[in-house]
Design an enzyme around this catalytic site. Sequence first.
Site: not given
Ligand code: TTP
Ligand code: MG
Length: 405
Positions: A114-115
Site C-alpha cells: 500500500d505504499e
Molecule cells: P501500513 O501502511 O504500515 O499501515 P496501515 O495502512 O494499516 O495504516 P497507516 O494509515 O498507518 O498507513 O501497512 C499496510 C498494510 O500492511 C496494513 O493495512 C496491514 C499490513 N501490515 C501487516 O499485515 N502487518 C504489519 O505489521 C504492518 C505494519 C502492516
Molecule cells: Mg498504510
Amino acid sequence: MSARGAQANDLPTRHILHVDMDAFYAAVEQRDNPELRGKPVLVGGTEGRGVVSTASYEARVFGCHSAQPMAVAQRLCPQAIVVPPRMSAYSAVSRQVFAIFERFTPLVEGLSIDEAFLDVTGSMRLFGPADEIARRIKAEIRESTQLTGSVGVAPNKFLAKLASDLQKPDGLVIVGPNEVQAFLDPLPIRRLWGVGKASLPKLESRGLRTFGDIRRLDERAMAVLFGNQAEHFARLVRGLDDRSVVPERDAKSISHEHTFAQDVADREHLRAILLEQTEHVAIRLRRAGSLARCVFIKVRTPDFKTVTRQQHLPRPTDQTREIWAAAAALFEAWTAQHGEAVRLLGMGVSELRGLAGRQMELFAGEGCDKAAALDETADAIRARFGAGALRRGATLGKRGRREVK
Ligand code: TTP
Ligand code: MG
C-alpha cells in the site's frame, strides 16, 4: 548546516512523492461492509498467538496497532470487530492504486502493498507541479477505490516519507526545498528512523527532544551519543538523503519481512504469515513484470541469530504457487531442525529478470503457461471487478483463518 544543506550536493532538486494508504486492510473492510464503518475494526488472526495486521483509526485511539497480539488489542478495545484478512481484496486495490501511480511517472518504487515512492521530477512538464500531481493522485485513488491515501511531497525520500505520515489519514504535506529545516527542526526525535525505543529515554534525559536539538550538537557530542551511526543521524536531522527512486522492475530482489512484538512459536501461525508475505511479494513481482529465479526465507530467533536460506527454482517464475512451494519447503526444512520461537520472519525473491527473459520463457515453454496466465488474469479481474470476483480455492489452516487468493 542550514536549509541549503538539503541541496548541498548540487544535485538538481528532485520532486519525490511518498504515498501510503490509510489503515489499508481495515479501510478496505469498512468500504466493503458498511456495518464496519465508523467502528473500531481489527484485521488479523484470532487463533493461538494471532496478530493484528492493522487497526482502523477508530481502534487506534484505544492503543491498538499493527503487529500487536490480537489478545492484547481485544483487551484494550473489547468492542472492536475482528475481521480475518482477505488478501485478494487488498491485492486488487494495490494494483489499482499502483496503476494510478504509473500514469504519472515510470519511476515508482513499491515499498509494500500500500505504499510507494514516486519520482515526479520528469513528469512536471506534463502534469504540473509536484503538489498538483499529489492532489490528482489522491483524487484518483478516492475516485477509483473509494479509499484515502496520505501523500508527502519533498525533495527526497526520507522527507517525503516523514511528511506522508504527519497528517494521516487523508493527509497531504508538502515540504519545499527551502523549508526543509523549518519542517524538520520541531519534529520529535521518535520520528528519527533507527532511533529505537530503548535509546529514546537516554536522549530525552539529556534534554534532546527534537530534530533541531540534535542538529545543534557538535561532532563530538554526536559521536558520544550515536557512535558509528553519528554521521548517519547527522545527515537525517538535516534532511539529507540522496537515494534515488528505484522502480521495482530494476530491483535486484523483492522481499518482505516482519519483526514480531513478541516472539512467535506457533508453526501454523508462522506459516500463515509467510504465506501472506509470499502473496505480497508475488503481487509486486508481477506488478514489476519480472520473473524470479531464486526464493529465500529469513528467520531470526530470540537470540538474535539470523539465518537466510535460499532455493533456486526449476525455472524463473512470477507465480504465487511456485514461489510459495519453495518458501514453504524452506520453512519446513528450517522447522525440522529448529524448535525455537521466531522473532523475525521474512521471505523474498531474487535473481530477477525482466520482460525479455519472460518472452524467452514463453517461447521456449509449451506455449503460454497456464498457471502464469491464471495469476495474471486473476490479478486483472480483481483489479477491475473487486476482490470478491475471484477466489483461489485454497485456504490455510482451519476455519478459513487466512484466505489465499
Ligand atoms: P501500513 O501502511 O504500515 O499501515 P496501515 O495502512 O494499516 O495504516 P497507516 O494509515 O498507518 O498507513 O501497512 C499496510 C498494510 O500492511 C496494513 O493495512 C496491514 C499490513 N501490515 C501487516 O499485515 N502487518 C504489519 O505489521 C504492518 C505494519 C502492516
Ligand atoms: Mg498504510
